[in-house]
Motif scaffolding. Sequence first.
Motif, PDB file in Angstrom:
ATOM      1  N   UNK A 374       0.866  -1.186   0.000  1.00 12.90           N
ATOM      2  CA  UNK A 374       0.000   0.000   0.000  1.00 12.90           C
ATOM      3  C   UNK A 374       0.899   1.230   0.000  1.00 12.90           C
ATOM      4  N   UNK A 375       0.575   2.197  -0.839  1.00 16.14           N
ATOM      5  CA  UNK A 375       1.276   3.482  -0.841  1.00 16.14           C
ATOM      6  C   UNK A 375       0.244   4.582  -0.670  1.00 16.14           C
ATOM      7  N   UNK A 376       0.457   5.434   0.320  1.00 17.51           N
ATOM      8  CA  UNK A 376      -0.461   6.534   0.608  1.00 17.51           C
ATOM      9  C   UNK A 376       0.232   7.858   0.293  1.00 17.51           C
ATOM     10  N   UNK A 377      -0.408   8.663  -0.549  1.00 20.10           N
ATOM     11  CA  UNK A 377       0.163   9.941  -0.982  1.00 20.10           C
ATOM     12  C   UNK A 377      -0.366  11.063  -0.077  1.00 20.10           C
ATOM     13  N   UNK A 378       0.562  11.755   0.582  1.00 22.36           N
ATOM     14  CA  UNK A 378       0.198  12.875   1.456  1.00 22.36           C
ATOM     15  C   UNK A 378       1.112  14.051   1.137  1.00 22.36           C
ATOM     16  N   UNK A 379       1.074  14.475  -0.121  1.00 28.27           N
ATOM     17  CA  UNK A 379       2.031  15.481  -0.602  1.00 28.27           C
ATOM     18  C   UNK A 379       1.360  16.821  -0.883  1.00 28.27           C
ATOM     19  N   UNK A 380       0.232  17.052  -0.218  1.00 31.58           N
ATOM     20  CA  UNK A 380      -0.402  18.359  -0.339  1.00 31.58           C
ATOM     21  C   UNK A 380      -1.604  18.348  -1.251  1.00 31.58           C
ATOM     22  N   UNK A 381      -2.402  19.403  -1.121  1.00 28.71           N
ATOM     23  CA  UNK A 381      -3.628  19.537  -1.895  1.00 28.71           C
ATOM     24  C   UNK A 381      -3.668  20.891  -2.581  1.00 28.71           C
ATOM     25  N   UNK A 382      -4.580  21.016  -3.538  1.00 27.72           N
ATOM     26  CA  UNK A 382      -4.696  22.276  -4.259  1.00 27.72           C
ATOM     27  C   UNK A 382      -6.168  22.606  -4.495  1.00 27.72           C
ATOM     28  N   UNK A 383      -6.405  23.857  -4.842  1.00 28.65           N
ATOM     29  CA  UNK A 383      -7.760  24.321  -5.109  1.00 28.65           C
ATOM     30  C   UNK A 383      -8.282  23.630  -6.364  1.00 28.65           C
ATOM     31  N   UNK A 384      -9.465  23.070  -6.247  1.00 28.18           N
ATOM     32  CA  UNK A 384     -10.046  22.310  -7.358  1.00 28.18           C
ATOM     33  C   UNK A 384     -11.225  23.085  -7.936  1.00 28.18           C
ATOM     34  N   UNK A 385     -11.038  23.634  -9.138  1.00 32.05           N
ATOM     35  CA  UNK A 385     -12.143  24.310  -9.812  1.00 32.05           C
ATOM     36  C   UNK A 385     -12.524  25.648  -9.216  1.00 32.05           C
ATOM     37  N   UNK A 386     -11.575  26.575  -9.130  1.00 32.36           N
ATOM     38  CA  UNK A 386     -11.894  27.915  -8.625  1.00 32.36           C
ATOM     39  C   UNK A 386     -12.830  28.621  -9.599  1.00 32.36           C
TER      40      UNK A 386
END
Length: 444
Positions: A374-386
């Motif tokens: 299992x690999x879990x990605x926790x590398x940040x988020x961004x604004x989706x559909x401004x």
Amino acid sequence: MSNTPRTPGVVAGRLPSDVLARNFGDLHAPLGNHEAMVAADRCYFCYDAPCITACPTSIDIPLFIRQIQADNPEGAAKTILEQNILGGMCARVCPTETLCEEACVREAAEGKPVEIGRLQRFATDTLMATGVHPFERAASTGKRVAVVGAGPSGLACAHRLAMKGHDVVVFDAREKPGGLNEYGIASYKTVDDFAQAEVKWLMKIGGIDLRTGQRLGREIMLEELQKDFDAVFLGVGLAGVNALRAEGEEHAHVRDAVDFIAELRQSGNPGNVPVGRDVVVIGGGMTAVDAAVQSKLLGAEHVTIVYRRKPESMSASEEEQHLASSKGVRIITGAAPVRLKGGEFVTGVEFAYTEEGADGLRMTEETFSLKADVVLKAIGQHLDGAPGGLKLNGNKIAVDGPGRTSMAGVWAGGDCASGGDDLTVTAVAEGRDAAEDIHASLMG
């Protein structure tokens, strides 16, 4: 993981139910009456208290601790909630060790601060247990405000506006309100469905209409909200998850850490959530720690956090890092993913060691591999559909002062807005301050 194929290595129910119940119990047991009195007695009640300055919501900490000392926890709670209406949740999840408690005079003198976070929880829990809401709604102003997003900033904004006498409609894309408080925080930090209990208590102010399943840009449009309401507040968070940009990201059992945390929070029983034997979490923030620790608590045998920069650059606090280590999580720093190995399912990750120089971060030729089912990605988020027409600052909505956007009549706050840390307490402060500015604008 419920929507992906499973291998024998990725299964639910790795541990007995009694062990899981202990693992996912309250991370910090609440203070009893006597313990709270003893903890409160350690406060110096500083006149120019540095802890107040360190609190993003500027709670009068010496005052509420003195009220606890005077056997008035309900009064202490009102002091807290006047500044931070989500004071109960913040008492549980706020990184107090880097905010108010780090600034505490006792911390500087003795290396042991006053337990401000636990005292705050004692006060707010005591008041909420009575069922009383200590604030009253002002006379109706006849003004209507739309709040998009029922996370910390949106809820704080909605409550303050309702208290001022405005009619508020809160729209949220998910089935439940609460935002990251409901979907994005480790289960052991907010037991007993506290996020929903706090929202229900907050709504007792009246004047707030909550509508779930309403996503901006799909069921509701900003242009329509501007026509139908006197003001709009955007607290939509950061729904987009950054990609690894590494080969093999499409393998099964490679997923976003925030989705894993949300699945665990909504499962009702941690024994229903599949986990692997060898889990690799990529990232260095609170989400990475929450995902890694919970993987270990679910019964994963080997859990490793890998972060691309130096340890001091990790956004997870030192206390959170210690928590991870205490649960058996290994932390590797100065390494970035190059390739995810496997066929249909992920089997491992190849990393390259990194170096930081004048030109920024670069990968070296020295590599190593970790086994992973299992690999879990926790590398940040961004604004989706401004919404179109809104000025952006990087990948967030640009704001001026107390949340004013480039559009007249539209405010924004929380993680989706520029400025401030991506913390629950910061989001609350921004929602509250935007509400005050909206009120002043509407009332001339």
